[in-house]
Write an enzyme that holds these catalytic residues in place. Sequence first.
Site, short mmCIF file in Angstrom:
data_model
loop_
_atom_site.label_atom_id
_atom_site.label_comp_id
_atom_site.label_asym_id
_atom_site.label_seq_id
_atom_site.Cartn_x
_atom_site.Cartn_y
_atom_site.Cartn_z
N ASP A 1 -10.91 3.43 4.18
CA ASP A 1 -11.23 2.00 4.10
C ASP A 1 -12.74 1.78 4.01
OD1 ASP A 1 -9.38 -0.10 4.03
OD2 ASP A 1 -8.72 0.28 6.09
N LYS B 1 0.84 -1.20 0.00
CA LYS B 1 0.00 0.00 0.00
C LYS B 1 0.88 1.25 0.00
CE LYS B 1 -3.89 -2.38 2.18
NZ LYS B 1 -4.67 -2.70 3.37
N GLN C 1 -4.65 -1.33 9.59
CA GLN C 1 -4.66 -2.67 8.98
C GLN C 1 -5.31 -3.68 9.92
OE1 GLN C 1 -3.76 -3.38 5.83
NE2 GLN C 1 -4.17 -5.55 6.06
N1 GUN Z 1 -7.27 -6.55 6.08
C1 GUN Z 1 -7.67 -7.26 5.01
N2 GUN Z 1 -8.20 -6.43 4.07
C2 GUN Z 1 -8.12 -5.18 4.55
C3 GUN Z 1 -8.51 -3.92 4.05
O1 GUN Z 1 -9.06 -3.76 2.95
N3 GUN Z 1 -8.24 -2.85 4.86
C4 GUN Z 1 -7.68 -2.99 6.08
N4 GUN Z 1 -7.49 -1.91 6.80
N5 GUN Z 1 -7.32 -4.17 6.58
C5 GUN Z 1 -7.54 -5.25 5.82
#
Ligand code: GUN
Length: 294
Positions: free
Chosen positions: A120, A53, A97
Amino acid sequence: MTAKIIDGKQVAAEMREELKLQVAQLKTKGVTPGLAVILVGDDPASKSYVTAKEKACEEIGMHSDDNRLPAETTQAELMALIDKCNKDPKVHGILVQLPLPKHINEDEVLPAIDPAKDVDGFHPVNVGRMVVGQEAYLPCTPHGVIQLLLRSGVELSGAEVVIVGRSNIVGKPLANMLIQKSKTGNATVTVCHTRTKDIAAHVQRADIVIAAAGRPNTITAEMVKDGAVVIDVGVNRVEDASKKSGYRLVGDVDFEAIKQKASLITPVPGGVGPMTITMLLYNTVQSATKALNR
Ligand code: GUN
């Protein structure tokens, strides 16, 4: 029939070129879109997602603020960092995350993020807005799945969609987005889960199958209708001694067998994954654009 492979990397690259131009435009107006990434603990899969990311942000000229906290971090410490990011004008998006360590309550942490920076789309305010069809940050993986379908020319209106998996991150929001009365919706949606009596009977009817169960081989070729579109959201690490890392990534569907039956299919890796990150960049650019116009 042999399926055409949907190249998520290609679709993502096209969208990222568009976003790069928007970032350059914003910079001429004095705004650099900024994403604060927060990772608690050292889960290897989460670490690699977070690194990807951050790299993606930099590649399109965005700023990313890397916050890697030890597994022992308390919920109060995490909340204090979120508060700091909420107040920081250079931060347009905040990503915590998931999953978080067991001693931290996700249901208390996610609502602490300013909904205006919740790129998100996990804050209950954004979830609620999405469900009632109001403007909201859309969760990145479901939004990425819909963009992949639309950009591959798949008709959603009236389509029978079967989603396997009911997580808050993928299954539930995807079902809600696909039933909206809009050109990114209008589908007829069934959501299967661990208590569904006969998953195969549902999947057999589907024009579009979306696997988000988190288990390899959840969808086998016998379950899929000829000519169906198959989207694989699963990312599972399976042991593979022939790889330097000792593992390889597989999805939730039996890719090789289903490829002989489906009309379109996404690979793992290189399908949905690159789209998730792209939609995160998209939401952060939207947030920075709104900040400029406030
Ligand atoms: N863990 C798995 N997928 C995601 C996501 O799209 N965003 C976040 N913050 N954590 C995740």
